[in-house]
Design an enzyme around this catalytic site. Structure first.
Site, PDB file in Angstrom:
ATOM      1  N   HIS A  96       0.573  -1.265  -0.218  1.00 49.24           N
ATOM      2  CA  HIS A  96       0.152   0.220   0.460  1.00 49.24           C
ATOM      3  C   HIS A  96       0.555   1.078   0.022  1.00 49.24           C
ATOM      4  CE1 HIS A  96      -3.235  -1.837   1.393  1.00 49.24           C
ATOM      5  NE2 HIS A  96      -3.277  -2.947   1.869  1.00 49.24           N
TER       6      HIS A  96
ATOM      7  N   LYS B 240      -8.599  14.124   5.043  1.00 49.01           N
ATOM      8  CA  LYS B 240      -8.014  12.849   5.183  1.00 49.01           C
ATOM      9  C   LYS B 240      -6.340  12.903   5.803  1.00 49.01           C
ATOM     10  CE  LYS B 240      -6.854  14.031   0.716  1.00 49.01           C
ATOM     11  NZ  LYS B 240      -7.013  12.590  -0.269  1.00 49.01           N
TER      12      LYS B 240
ATOM     13  N   LYS C 274       0.579  14.548   1.131  1.00 52.05           N
ATOM     14  CA  LYS C 274      -0.598  14.780   0.837  1.00 52.05           C
ATOM     15  C   LYS C 274      -1.403  15.853   1.007  1.00 52.05           C
ATOM     16  CE  LYS C 274      -3.140  10.965   3.639  1.00 52.05           C
ATOM     17  NZ  LYS C 274      -3.192   9.824   2.302  1.00 52.05           N
TER      18      LYS C 274
ATOM     19  N   THR D 272      -8.729   6.412  -1.798  1.00 56.48           N
ATOM     20  CA  THR D 272      -9.959   6.239  -2.174  1.00 56.48           C
ATOM     21  C   THR D 272     -11.367   7.175  -1.995  1.00 56.48           C
ATOM     22  OG1 THR D 272      -9.423   4.573   0.270  1.00 56.48           O
ATOM     23  CG2 THR D 272      -9.744   3.331  -1.708  1.00 56.48           C
TER      24      THR D 272
ATOM     25  N   LYS E 295     -14.740   8.236  -3.862  1.00 57.71           N
ATOM     26  CA  LYS E 295     -16.322   8.576  -2.848  1.00 57.71           C
ATOM     27  C   LYS E 295     -16.842   9.678  -3.372  1.00 57.71           C
ATOM     28  CE  LYS E 295     -14.344   6.130   0.921  1.00 57.71           C
ATOM     29  NZ  LYS E 295     -13.062   5.606   2.247  1.00 57.71           N
TER      30      LYS E 295
HETATM   31  C1  26Q Z   1       3.505   0.110  10.145  1.00 56.20           C
HETATM   32  C2  26Q Z   1       5.152  -0.383  10.767  1.00 56.20           C
HETATM   33  C3  26Q Z   1       4.236   0.295  12.217  1.00 56.20           C
HETATM   34  C4  26Q Z   1       3.043   1.179  12.870  1.00 56.20           C
HETATM   35  C5  26Q Z   1       2.627   0.712  11.648  1.00 56.20           C
HETATM   36  C6  26Q Z   1       2.649   1.195  10.712  1.00 56.20           C
HETATM   37  C7  26Q Z   1       1.083   1.484   9.420  1.00 56.20           C
HETATM   38  C8  26Q Z   1      -0.031   1.602   9.686  1.00 56.20           C
HETATM   39  C9  26Q Z   1      -0.650   1.766   9.091  1.00 56.20           C
HETATM   40  C10 26Q Z   1       2.001   1.669   8.124  1.00 56.20           C
HETATM   41  C11 26Q Z   1       1.207   2.517   7.696  1.00 56.20           C
HETATM   42  C12 26Q Z   1      -0.410   2.342   7.742  1.00 56.20           C
HETATM   43  C13 26Q Z   1      -1.273   2.138   6.529  1.00 56.20           C
HETATM   44  C14 26Q Z   1      -0.794   2.881   5.043  1.00 56.20           C
HETATM   45  C15 26Q Z   1      -2.282   3.428   4.182  1.00 56.20           C
HETATM   46  O1  26Q Z   1      -3.455   3.708   5.202  1.00 56.20           O
HETATM   47  N1  26Q Z   1      -2.280   2.980   3.446  1.00 56.20           N
HETATM   48  C16 26Q Z   1      -3.139   3.737   1.842  1.00 56.20           C
HETATM   49  O2  26Q Z   1      -3.613   2.853   1.718  1.00 56.20           O
HETATM   50  C17 26Q Z   1      -4.839   2.998   0.356  1.00 56.20           C
HETATM   51  C18 26Q Z   1      -5.718   1.694   0.236  1.00 56.20           C
HETATM   52  O3  26Q Z   1      -4.317   1.322  -0.136  1.00 56.20           O
HETATM   53  C19 26Q Z   1      -4.614   3.420  -0.453  1.00 56.20           C
HETATM   54  O4  26Q Z   1      -5.565   4.003  -0.628  1.00 56.20           O
HETATM   55  C20 26Q Z   1      -3.250   5.092  -0.019  1.00 56.20           C
HETATM   56  O5  26Q Z   1      -3.024   5.765  -1.282  1.00 56.20           O
HETATM   57  C21 26Q Z   1      -3.066   4.490   1.254  1.00 56.20           C
HETATM   58  O6  26Q Z   1      -1.645   5.995   1.410  1.00 56.20           O
END
Ligand code: 26Q
Length: 822
Positions: free
Chosen positions: A363, A556, A562, A667, A671
């Site tokens: 992602h 967001k 962003k 996403t 919407k």
């Molecule tokens: C990783 C390690 C330790 C702690 C937290 C994390 C962590 C937590 C959440 C790393 C990443 C996330 C979230 C990522 C995320 O939301 N990515 C988004 O995913 C969406 C669905 O595919 C995309 O539409 C977005 O572009 C993308 O930013």
């Protein structure tokens, strides 16, 4: 205590009312006379939950007797939002619920509003998982979600003196949507040692011994499909102290205090969601969460498979497991451990099963979000798993060496172990090596991962292993539920609500794009949605906004990539431009409301500065008598799923303005367009595919292209980086103290002016401003504008999460719907 016979599935108003009354009087032990909205919500939810459970049981029985392949979606985040309205709509009993509650003296809207969001996620990734569950059930796929039952979801955001303050979100006070399964538990081991022995055939066997045990308890949440009886399961694990031998020993020796401490330590594992979005902070507890959840889920999955009495070689014919980003990557290692250490399979046979079972979805390409764990930490917490990781890496590197002899650089680049100080386990590489498919979430993003961060792996495994599945959203929640009037209007022209099951049917709307009467109805609904948001803004922030203004929305997570800073700098520029005009000239300008919302990770200082600046700009602009309605700046507190359901339908223009190449998909862009708003955006993520579908005449694109980003960045570092002159004026105004203590925003300005402008704010500023001018001009022609909105909606069929899930099912999971026969 529910059985098939006990619960009578109500189908009409009277049946529903009886169930509500029964729950008020017995489950809640209250009299009807002191039944407030909260109690009405609880009782109505329990009534619908019972109904779902009846169908849930039947669905599970159907899947078991059909012995069909199931998909397991492993995600550390499920951003579900509210459940009641969704259940009512998916079952198709809105009128029954509405009339029933009305008989009992309640307005359904007020009852629905009582529900606390289930906010077990940060943002896009978590909400995607929730949309996927809705589609999987609606399309009758045999599927389970597996996650963690956090006691605290994402924090509640308060804005105090313009600053974000985080408040814990204690949401489990009373949650009618979950079923505790105290009989479904798994003991999970941590720490300890590995002892190796030889079996009778001389084979080495590893024994993981000692350490501590924490128990996982299952909580099940029913997931109703839309217009189908299929009801899937989301299983969330909660941690508690194990009641095994360890504890008893302590009790017996009178060590009561340390036994209580053990209990608290165990419960800590599922206590809180890490509030970082797109940022990896290597905390030991996070790794513990990951293993706890992965081990419990795999135990459950393997247990279910074993009941079928099939051979191990059939495992991946029965089981597909999808990894939502790298967070569940340990599942790969855990399954290999189960098969080799516990079930006695040979390494290669086990590894074939593992790799044909898993799929991995990436992602993000942001380097700071790519998960890595110190080898020492993994060794300490999961000693056997580290050995297996080393073996996986050894065999993998041997195969690479065979294919690319004498390429030592290649071996260093692709090694699962980064030879840094300290050494690190690269989770994304482990996920790639242990999966049969790797996908990105929009075309550009999938291309980027194949040509940049995972390039070597494309050479090693071949291009077939890598694929794209462009994200989607569920039209049930994001159109039907969030925007009921628009959903009805569309239904009236497309022959019913079939578009909610096949979103491509929206194309029937295209013929009405220039229909005067239709445009009028369309505009009225948009206006009503804006009035609702305006009232909310008045009530919560005491800011008066004119619903006839252009509503410009950016909601967001707050993140530099962003570029909310680009937006607020643009707002300041607009303010300065208005201030410089004569009163006459001003009268000709188009009124606009700039609406922001979103949470900053608590430790992300720059993101918090951005929130502070937005609020300070609002404080000045909103009370400037020269400006009046021409510009209002609003920061909505505590943006979450249920607020998104109100905000999205009220937008005229939404902003998706990440630096090209940084937003994997996005996403909310989908919407907003689906709800009849236009978007301003960069050529990034799914914006590109939205443009292709709806036509470039219906979107406001601007800014640097992703292929030019690197060179431009390079020129900042090594050339003279000149900041756009309009932007310089914005900076000067901030530094004059107009928006509060200028030092507060020094770092934000310096990031652009002095520190290389990594996110290209300065480069894109002028084209952003110019494009916003075009927006103003086009908005003046309301007929044309609405026509664009209608055309766009009619072409949005592609972005249903149903299409997306069908692509996963066919291209990655190899599963089929289990058709329900009546
Ligand atoms: C990783 C390690 C330790 C702690 C937290 C994390 C962590 C937590 C959440 C790393 C990443 C996330 C979230 C990522 C995320 O939301 N990515 C988004 O995913 C969406 C669905 O595919 C995309 O539409 C977005 O572009 C993308 O930013």
């Amino acid at each position: 205590a529910w059985t098939k016979n006990q619960v009578k599935a109500f189908t009409d108003k009277d049946g529903f009312e009886k169930e509500v009354v029964r729950h008020v009087e017995t489950t809640l032990a209250r009299s009807l006379f002191n039944c407030d909205e909260g109690a009405a919500y609880s009782a109505a939810s329990l009534a619908f939950r019972d109904r779902l459970i009846t169908e849930w049981n039947k669905t599970q029985q159907r899947q078991t007797s059909a012995d069909s392949k199931r998909v397991y979606y492993l995600s550390l985040e499920f951003l579900m939002g509210r459940a009641l309205d969704n259940a009512i709509l998916n079952i198709g009993l809105k009128d029954v619920a509405k009339d029933g509650l009305s008989d009992l003296g309640f307005r359904i809207e007020d009852v629905i509003e009582q529900e606390h969001d289930a906010a077990l996620g940060n943002g896009g990734l978590g909400r995607l998982a929730a949309c996927f569950l809705d589609s999987l059930a609606s399309l009758d796929y045999p599927a389970w979600g597996y996650g963690l039952r956090y006691r605290y979801g994402i924090f509640k955001q308060e804005i105090i003196n313009g600053y974000q303050v985080e408040v814990p979100d204690y949401w489990l006070d009373f949650n009618p949507w979950e079923f505790p399964r105290h009989d479904v538990t798994v003991d999970i081991q941590f720490f300890g040692n590995v002892r190796k022995t030889q079996d009778d055939n001389g084979k080495t066997v590893a024994h993981w011994e000692g350490g501590e045990i924490v128990t996982a308890v299952a909580y099940d949440v029913p997931i109703p499909g839309y217009a189908t009886p299929s009801t899937n399961n989301l299983r969330l694990w909660s941690s508690k102290a194990s009641s095994g031998e360890f504890d008893f020993q302590k009790f017996n020796s009178g060590d009561y205090e340390s036994s209580v401490a053990d209990q608290q330590r165990a419960e800590t594992i599922s206590a809180v969601l890490y509030p970082n979005d797109n940022l990896d902070r290597g905390k030991e507890l996070r790794l513990k969460q990951q293993y706890f959840w992965v081990a419990a889920s795999l135990y459950d999955i393997v247990r279910r498979f074993k009941k079928s009495k099939r051979a191990w070689s059939e495992f991946s014919d029965q089981v597909a497991i999808q990894l939502n980003d790298t967070h569940p990557t340990l599942a790969i290692v855990e399954l290999q451990r189960i098969l080799v250490d516990q079930e006695g399979l040979e390494w290669d046979e086990a590894w074939n099963i593992v790799t044909s079972t898993f799929g991995y979805t990436n992602h993000t390409v942001l380097p700071e979000a790519l998960e890595k764990w110190p080898v020492g930490l993994v060794q300490h917490l999961l000693p056997r798993h580290l050995q297996i990781i080393y073996d996986i890496n050894l065999f993998f590197l041997q195969s690479v060496e065979k294919k690319f002899p004498n390429d030592r650089d290649m071996l260093a680049r692709v090694s699962i172990i980064e030879e840094s100080q300290p050494k690190m386990v690269r989770m994304a590489f482990l996920a790639i090596v242990g999966s049969h498919k790797v996908n990105g979430v929009a075309e550009l993003h999938s291309d980027l991962i194949q040509t940049t961060i995972f390039k070597d792996f494309v050479h090693i495994f071949g291009a077939d292993k890598f694929t794209n599945v462009t994200n989607g959203i569920t039209p049930r929640r994001w159109l039907h539920q969030a925007n009921p009037r628009l959903s009805e209007l569309i239904a009236s022209k497309t022959g019913g609500h079939g578009f909610l099951k096949d979103l491509t049917e929206l194309n029937k709307l295209e013929q009405y794009a220039e229909d005067k009467e239709f445009r009028k109805e369309w505009a009225e609904i948009k206006y009503a949605n804006k009035v609702r948001l305006a009232k909310y803004i008045k009530k919560t922030l005491d800011i008066t906004v004119n619903p006839s203004s252009l509503f410009d929305v950016q909601v967001k997570r707050i993140h530099e990539y962003k570029r909310q800073q680009l937006n607020i700098f643009g707002v300041i520029h607009r303010y300065l431009t208005l201030k410089a005009m004569s009163a006459e000239e001003r009268k000709k300008q188009l009124p606009r409301v700039s609406i922001f919302g979103g949470k900053a990770a608590p430790g992300y200082w720059m993101a918090k500065q951005i929130i502070h600046l937005i609020n300070n700009v609002g404080a000045v602009v909103n009370k400037d008598p020269d400006i009046g309605d021409l510009l209002k700046v609003v920061f909505l507190e505590d943006y979450n799923v249920s607020k998104a359901e109100m905000i999205t339908p009220a937008s005229d223009l939404s902003e998706h303005i990440s630096t090209a190449g940084t937003e994997a998909s996005g996403t909310s862009n989908m919407k907003f367009v689906l709800n009849g708003g236009l978007i301003i955006g960069t050529c990034d993520g799914a914006n590109i595919e939205i443009t292709r579908e709806i036509g470039q005449e219906n979107i406001f694109l601007f800014g640097t292209l992703s292929e030019d980003v690197e060179d431009l960045r390079h020129s900042h570092t090594y050339g003279s980086h000149s900041v756009d002159s309009d932007l310089s004026k914005v900076f000067d105004t901030i530094q004059s103290g107009k928006f509060g203590e200028p030092n507060d925003f020094g770092a934000m300005i310096a990031a652009v002016r002095d520190h290389g402008d990594y996110y290209l704010v300065s480069d894109d500023f002028q084209s952003y401003i110019d494009t916003q001018k075009m927006v103003d001009a086009e908005y003046r022609n309301q007929d044309e504008w609405i026509t664009k909105c209608i055309r766009s909606v009619s072409r949005m069929g592609f972005f249903s999460s149903d299409r997306c899930i069908n692509e996963y099912a066919e291209g990655i999971w190899n599963i089929e719907p289990l058709v329900v026969k009546n």
